[in-house]
Design an enzyme around this catalytic site. Structure first.
Site, PDB file in Angstrom:
ATOM      1  N   LEU A  77      31.823  36.859  41.390  1.00 48.19           N
ATOM      2  CA  LEU A  77      32.351  38.181  41.738  1.00 48.19           C
ATOM      3  C   LEU A  77      32.528  38.200  43.243  1.00 48.19           C
ATOM      4  O   LEU A  77      31.686  37.671  43.977  1.00 48.19           O
ATOM      5  CB  LEU A  77      31.361  39.289  41.350  1.00 48.19           C
ATOM      6  CG  LEU A  77      31.315  39.745  39.902  1.00 48.19           C
ATOM      7  CD1 LEU A  77      30.224  40.804  39.720  1.00 48.19           C
ATOM      8  CD2 LEU A  77      32.649  40.304  39.456  1.00 48.19           C
ATOM      9  N   ASP A  78      33.587  38.821  43.712  1.00 48.83           N
ATOM     10  CA  ASP A  78      33.797  38.972  45.149  1.00 48.83           C
ATOM     11  C   ASP A  78      32.668  39.793  45.753  1.00 48.83           C
ATOM     12  O   ASP A  78      32.006  40.567  45.062  1.00 48.83           O
ATOM     13  CB  ASP A  78      35.128  39.682  45.419  1.00 48.83           C
ATOM     14  CG  ASP A  78      36.314  38.894  44.904  1.00 48.83           C
ATOM     15  OD1 ASP A  78      36.275  37.661  45.000  1.00 48.83           O
ATOM     16  OD2 ASP A  78      37.254  39.527  44.403  1.00 48.83           O
ATOM     17  N   HIS A  79      32.500  39.675  47.057  1.00 52.57           N
ATOM     18  CA  HIS A  79      31.414  40.414  47.723  1.00 52.57           C
ATOM     19  C   HIS A  79      31.571  41.919  47.560  1.00 52.57           C
ATOM     20  O   HIS A  79      30.593  42.655  47.548  1.00 52.57           O
ATOM     21  CB  HIS A  79      31.306  40.012  49.203  1.00 52.57           C
ATOM     22  CG  HIS A  79      32.323  40.656  50.083  1.00 52.57           C
ATOM     23  ND1 HIS A  79      33.611  40.198  50.182  1.00 52.57           N
ATOM     24  CD2 HIS A  79      32.233  41.740  50.887  1.00 52.57           C
ATOM     25  CE1 HIS A  79      34.284  40.985  51.017  1.00 52.57           C
ATOM     26  NE2 HIS A  79      33.478  41.915  51.459  1.00 52.57           N
ATOM     27  N   SER A 118      32.723  43.449  44.897  1.00 51.41           N
ATOM     28  CA  SER A 118      32.614  43.829  43.491  1.00 51.41           C
ATOM     29  C   SER A 118      31.137  43.822  43.102  1.00 51.41           C
ATOM     30  O   SER A 118      30.328  43.151  43.734  1.00 51.41           O
ATOM     31  CB  SER A 118      33.384  42.849  42.607  1.00 51.41           C
ATOM     32  OG  SER A 118      34.760  42.867  42.931  1.00 51.41           O
ATOM     33  N   ARG A 125      40.452  37.557  42.280  1.00 54.46           N
ATOM     34  CA  ARG A 125      40.657  38.997  42.484  1.00 54.46           C
ATOM     35  C   ARG A 125      41.640  39.599  41.469  1.00 54.46           C
ATOM     36  O   ARG A 125      42.406  40.514  41.764  1.00 54.46           O
ATOM     37  CB  ARG A 125      41.079  39.289  43.921  1.00 54.46           C
ATOM     38  CG  ARG A 125      40.033  38.837  44.928  1.00 54.46           C
ATOM     39  CD  ARG A 125      40.394  39.110  46.365  1.00 54.46           C
ATOM     40  NE  ARG A 125      40.378  40.519  46.715  1.00 54.46           N
ATOM     41  CZ  ARG A 125      39.303  41.239  47.033  1.00 54.46           C
ATOM     42  NH1 ARG A 125      38.116  40.677  47.031  1.00 54.46           N
ATOM     43  NH2 ARG A 125      39.404  42.512  47.369  1.00 54.46           N
TER      44      ARG A 125
END
Length: 179
Positions: free
Chosen positions: A41-43, A45, A140
């Site tokens: 997961l992106d930072h 999210s 993303r």
């Protein structure tokens, strides 16, 4: 039998164990040797990250060819239209090709923990929530999909991957399960 760690990743945490400047990483929360994320997961999210030491299990979870469902609660800018939901369900054209069809529905505001920092509130712009389930994992992707249909993502929380969910798991906490 393999061991799987279910972690509720807070906003701002980098989905790796090695340090990346001053940002918190998985190492700040999980002290279990030899496990690695099965997907990321992106930072910016939040939500479910699965970790395991079993390479086969990791591949089964993360590899798009297995089409494991990933379900998100997505706060979008604006009140999402029926047309936008239909487009998400059909597949959306992105720069790297058309996405697979998603499950997409309007939902009531989910009962979530407060985000730190909070999502920026604007009196003149409405927002709403959708549940979005995808079966691929491009970089993303959910954010790009909602933007492509005219409703940028404000907050993104992964609720579930396949049969595993963050239900009952506070942000920053984890539990192990045998699979």
């Amino acid at each position: 039998m393999s061991r799987l760690i279910l972690f509720n990743k807070p906003y701002g945490v980098i989905c790796q164990f090695s340090r990346d400047g001053d940002r918190p990483t998985l190492a700040d929360f999980i002290d279990v040797p030899g496990v690695y994320p099965a997907g990321r997961l992106d930072h910016d999210s939040e939500g479910l990250v699965l970790l395991t030491a079993d390479g086969r299990l990791q591949a089964r979870i993360a590899d798009p060819k297995f089409k494991m469902a990933k379900t998100y609660s997505v706060q979008v800018e604006g009140t999402i239209t029926d047309e936008a939901l239909a487009a998400l369900r059909k597949g959306v054209q992105l720069k790297d090709g058309v996405t697979r069809p998603a499950e997409a529905d309007r939902i009531d505001d989910p009962e979530l923990w407060p985000r730190d920092p909070p999502v920026r509130f604007r009196k003149t712009v409405t927002d709403g929530w959708i549940s979005l389930t995808i079966r691929e994992g491009r970089n993303r992707q959910v954010r790009r999909m909602t933007a492509a249909v005219g409703f940028p993502t404000l907050r993104l929380v992964r609720q579930a991957v396949g049969p595993w969910s963050i239900e009952g798991l506070p942000p920053g906490h984890w539990r192990a399960v045998d699979v």
